[in-house]
Design an enzyme around this catalytic site. Structure first.
Site, short mmCIF file in Angstrom:
data_model
loop_
_atom_site.label_atom_id
_atom_site.label_comp_id
_atom_site.label_asym_id
_atom_site.label_seq_id
_atom_site.Cartn_x
_atom_site.Cartn_y
_atom_site.Cartn_z
N GLU A 1 -9.09 -2.35 3.97
CA GLU A 1 -9.05 -1.91 5.13
C GLU A 1 -10.22 -1.12 5.75
OE1 GLU A 1 -5.22 -0.04 5.39
OE2 GLU A 1 -4.03 -1.90 5.42
N ASP B 1 0.74 -1.13 0.06
CA ASP B 1 0.14 0.11 -0.02
C ASP B 1 0.86 1.16 -0.03
OD1 ASP B 1 -2.28 -1.56 0.21
OD2 ASP B 1 -2.39 -1.67 2.24
#
Length: 446
Positions: A342, A226
């Site tokens: 997430e 990420d």
């Protein structure tokens, strides 16, 4: 008024709070119910949503659903009801979409056709029911008849919900409707054009810099996929700004707590990103000092694991404090690495890694972030690295999937509107609801 009185009494007697999502009736359901004195205690909100854009914006109705089934369809009504139930403080949601007149629908749907959905939240489960009816009369006669019909059928479907009489087909429809609604709310999509997404998200960062008047982007690089992808997008954005004759700098930050076990991955990420500047700030002293101050001030923990968990959140917030200090000094914006996976699971620290000015990975599933990383040319070892937040000192390098109780593959399938197992669905939905406070602004008085 007899119907309206009866439904008001039913809502009050069953302690139900109502939300409506009205297309054809455009707020008439709530307006009619509000004629009854005392009905306000059972009404949460009424949404009038005519256009496809408003259905998507306020209720999370998927454009794919609209295109596939048409605006006047039970599928759209079901997603409208799911959105109304998910986004509001309600136990029951009524939704409708249809053709009141004076002309038929674009697909020749007959005048008077209305699709309804009733959605209930009972014991943490969502139950959805749909019907399609056709009403005679003028435009306003159709609207009034539809509004009254939606209210009239509410007790019937609520009793089915209470009796657990929903059939497997309805349960499946309910689950898929909730799944689609959540995916749209998180801006997730089943398929993406990877090259287009890279350009779009790079240009987004450029645009935010221009509009905000800030000249620096700041991001902590952990060595995971990420931050690697977000960091490369940031570097591409500032380089584009400089090509346009503007001043722009990307500051990448190394923010270890003591000695980082996967420091080689962070260094590999930096070598790939090639940031303008790298700052190395060790957060251990600041984090430990705060924990020591808390304990000196009388703070106690029930056991070592709770202490370690709290310290983990302190680390995450300390990293964000450091990034904002740099952004404040350099006239910059802090980049977040939160993506849809997430966000769905609430797997971030509130006001820690969940705090940022810009979030260029928003809406992407974990596998889609990996696809961007591959297209950008990131090392395979980073693209396919097993994710870990690495916040717990007593469980170093603990895998995200162990903490979550579900795999990223299943989370991504959920986001991309694919089939998931009942166990995965229940785990994801329970976690999504439990962590809702992380995705909302601070709670304020009504």
């Amino acid at each position: 008024m007899e119907l309206l009185d009866r439904i008001t009494d039913y809502l009050i007697d069953n302690e139900l709070k109502l939300a409506t999502a009205e297309s054809c009736t455009a707020g008439l359901i709530v307006s009619e119910l509000a004629r009854v004195p005392g009905s306000g205690q059972s009404i949460d909100c009424g949404l009038g949503v005519y256009s496809p854009q408003s259905k998507n914006r306020y209720l999370g109705v998927s454009f794919d659903t609209i295109e596939r089934y048409g605006l006047t369809s039970e599928a759209v009504a079901s997603e409208m009801a799911a959105g109304a139930l998910n986004n509001n403080d309600a136990d029951v949601a009524l939704a409708n979409t249809g053709i009141a007149g004076p002309n038929p629908g674009d697909d020749d749907t007959p005048i008077g056709t209305v699709c309804f959905a009733w959605a209930f939240c009972h014991d943490g489960d969502h139950h959805h029911y749909c019907e399609t009816r056709r009403f005679d009369g003028t435009r306003n006669e159709v609207r009034l008849a539809a509004a009254h019909y939606a209210l009239e059928r509410l007790p019937h479907y609520h009793r089915l919900c209470l009796e657990s009489a929903t059939q497997s087909q309805e349960e499946t429809r309910s689950r898929r409707a909730v799944q689609r609604a959540i995916g749209v709310q998180l801006q997730a999509r089943s398929d993406i054009d990877v090259r287009y997404e890279i350009e779009r998200r790079r240009d987004f960062l450029c645009r935010v810099m221009q509009e905000s008047g800030q000249s620096t982007l700041v991001l902590g690089i952990s060595g995971g996929v990420d931050s690697t992808v977000a960091g490369r997008l940031a570097q591409l954005a500032v380089e584009q700004r400089r090509e346009q004759g503007e001043q722009a700098t990307f500051v990448a930050m190394r923010l270890p707590y003591g000695v980082q076990q996967d420091a080689d991955d962070a260094n590999a990420a930096l070598a790939f990103i090639r940031p303008d500047e790298v700052l190395d700030v060790n957060i251990q002293a600041a984090s430990d000092a705060l924990l020591e101050a808390l304990e000196s001030g009388g703070m106690t923990f029930k056991d070592a694991h709770q202490r370690d968990f709290v310290l983990g959140n302190v680390k995450a917030r300390q990293r964000m404090v450091a990034q904002y200090a740099v952004a404040g000094a350099r006239g910059g914006l802090v980049i977040g690495t939160d993506q849809a996976a997430e966000a769905l699971m609430g797997f971030f620290t509130k006001y820690g890694d969940g705090a940022c000015d810009v979030a260029p990975l928003t809406g992407l599933s974990k596998r889609q972030v990996r696809l961007l990383g591959q297209q950008l040319g990131a090392p395979d070892a980073l693209v396919n690295k097993a994710p870990t937040a690495d916040l717990e000192s007593l469980a170093p390098q603990k895998l995200d999937e162990v903490a979550l109780g579900v795999s990223y593959e299943e989370i991504d399938d959920f986001l991309e509107n694919r089939e998931v197992s009942e166990r995965a669905f229940d785990t994801i939905l329970t976690t999504y609801r439990r962590t809702g406070h992380k995705r909302r602004l601070p709670i304020a008085p009504d």
